[in-house]
Scaffold this active site. Structure first.
Site, short mmCIF file in Angstrom:
data_model
loop_
_atom_site.label_atom_id
_atom_site.label_comp_id
_atom_site.label_asym_id
_atom_site.label_seq_id
_atom_site.Cartn_x
_atom_site.Cartn_y
_atom_site.Cartn_z
N GLY A 1 33.90 11.99 53.13
CA GLY A 1 34.34 12.07 54.52
C GLY A 1 33.18 11.83 55.47
N HIS B 1 40.22 7.69 45.43
CA HIS B 1 40.29 7.94 43.99
C HIS B 1 41.77 7.86 43.62
CE1 HIS B 1 38.87 9.21 40.21
NE2 HIS B 1 38.73 10.51 40.39
N ASP C 1 36.77 5.93 36.15
CA ASP C 1 35.90 6.82 36.93
C ASP C 1 35.72 8.17 36.21
OD1 ASP C 1 34.66 6.91 39.74
OD2 ASP C 1 35.65 8.85 39.58
#
Ligand SMILES: NC(=O)c1ccc[n+]([C@@H]2O[C@H](COP(=O)([O-])OP(=O)(O)OC[C@H]3O[C@@H](n4cnc5c(N)ncnc54)[C@H](OP(=O)(O)O)[C@@H]3O)[C@@H](O)[C@H]2O)c1
Length: 404
Positions: free
Chosen positions: A98, A180, A264
């Site tokens: 963020g 994600h 990931d």
């Protein structure tokens, strides 16, 4: 391990590689004013890339596999400002990503607002970064109601926890953005079942939010993956590319939500963090058991790796690193790499399986949803900090020329 001559060569290469880090201190303004210099550097680097086309979407040959790559140069700031002129980008969550993505969007001149829970840690941090309550800093619900593009950058566990409150606010015409694939891909565990009438896209920077910010400030850009989960408007992919550039990516690679989250979770548990930490500990412990001092064990396990050899792999590949070390080192390393690969491959297969079945997701949700997760995490960090290897490392780092 390396001969003196090779050590000298490695040291000077490592020094050259360290130079860009020194430039990190440049301000955003100086980074922007040197954009043309950066561009020409990028263009000269491009001469070495196997590109079929320089500007625009391009096909790059990655070891015989052709893939499409998108680049920042196609989305200059004026084009971004025009593209998002009617949008409010509501960035929900102000943690690592963020912070990095939000500040880059703001510096790019876009209409971005932050939504976090009032008076939490992030609320304070956002204010320290100049976000103003009531102007561009709101509680999450208010930010979502004001936003047209909802960028969900809460922690993955929090995305699941807050979904029942967020979902009804995602009305037709809004776009939902993730960094994600975790929440929608593992929806049976996370509960994140996206509404069927909105675009759902992903831009996943391949690095921490701090790096997203640092590279942007340097006038460079992080590599990111982009994906589309749901395309209602026919513009979802274009939006993902534009947002990818706007948050500070240099190059954007196409993937799917599922491939992004599988690779990931697998990578961070493997070579990026878990696997490498396990290798460090195993090697260090054997050296100590065989009577080597902490400094020798640390230098031979971590310091030489991170300060000298890994940067060479990063800059020019494994063969270059092998070629830069002594013939003795090279012979043994090449031979032992086969044994390590054979031994470790089943571990990696188990790991991938654990990701694919959702076992890793379950563990992550359970741990990170605990009320005391910050304290529990800090306890684990203290245990790691207190390990002899990392205490020795602190002393070794203290002797680096820049720290003495
Ligand atoms: N970090 C990385 O390197 C990285 C890299 C690529 C992609 N991503 C992805 O980017 C997304 C954001 O990750 P991150 O690492 O930036 O997250 P993070 O640092 O863990 O950020 C957590 C944010 O979530 C908020 N939050 C936590 N629990 C909450 C709750 N119960 N209710 C409301 N807010 C809550 C925190 O607010 P408070 O301060 O108020 O607790 C904070 O703003 C994730 O999807 C992650 O997988 C991360």
């Amino acid at each position: 391990m390396a001969s003196k001559t090779a050590s000298r060569a490695l040291r000077s290469s490592a020094k050259q590689l360290a130079q860009p880090a020194a430039r990190q201190r440049r301000s955003f303004v100086s980074a922007v004013s040197s954009a043309s210099r950066v561009r020409s550097a990028v263009e000269s680097r491009a001469a070495f890339l196997p590109l079929q086309q320089w500007r625009g979407m391009k096909t790059v040959d990655f070891a015989g596999h052709k893939e499409t790559v998108y680049e920042r140069d196609d989305w200059p700031r004026e084009k971004l400002l025009d593209y998002f002129k009617n949008d409010t980008l509501a960035l929900i969550g102000y943690g690592s990503q963020g912070h990095g993505q939000g500040l880059n969007l703001r510096d790019n001149g876009l209409n971005v607002i932050i939504g976090v829970r009032k008076n939490g840690k992030s609320w304070q941090e956002a204010q320290q970064d100049g976000w103003i309550p009531g102007t561009n800093l709101f509680d999450a619900d208010e930010a979502i109601s004001r936003g047209t593009v909802i960028m969900n950058l809460l922690s993955d566990a929090a995305q699941s926890e807050t979904w029942p409150a967020i979902k009804p606010q995602l009305t037709k015409g809004k776009t939902l953005y993730f960094s994600h694939g975790f929440s929608p891909v593992f929806k049976s565990q996370t509960g994140v079942d996206v509404p069927s009438d909105i675009d759902v896209i992903l831009v996943a920077p391949k690095g921490s939010g701090r790096t997203v910010r640092t590279l942007f400030r340097e006038g460079r850009g992080i590599n990111s993956s982009i994906a589309v989960y749901q395309d209602v408007t026919g513009k979802a992919q274009e939006k993902a590319i534009a947002l990818g550039v706007a948050i500070g990516s240099g190059y954007l690679y196409e993937t799917t939500f599922q491939k992004e989250v599988f690779s990931d979770l697998y990578g961070e548990r493997g070579c990026l963090m878990g696997g490498i930490h396990g290798m460090f500990l195993a090697q260090y412990e054997v050296l100590r058991e065989k009577g080597h001092s902490p400094s020798e064990a640390f230098n031979e396990t971590v310091e030489e790796a991170t300060q000298s050899l890994y940067p060479l792999i990063g800059a020019n590949g494994m063969d270059y690193m092998y070629a830069a070390c002594s013939t003795t080192a090279r012979r043994g390393a090449i031979d032992w790499s086969k044994r390590f690969k054979e031994t470790l491959k089943p571990v990696f297969q188990d790991l991938y399986n654990s990701v694919e079945t959702g076992e890793e997701t379950q563990k992550s949700l359970e741990f990170n949803s605990r009320k005391d997760y910050r304290e529990a995490f800090e306890k684990e960090m203290k245990e790691i900090r207190d390990l002899e290897i990392w205490r020795a490392g602190k002393a070794v780092r203290g002797l680096r020329p820049e720290n003495v």
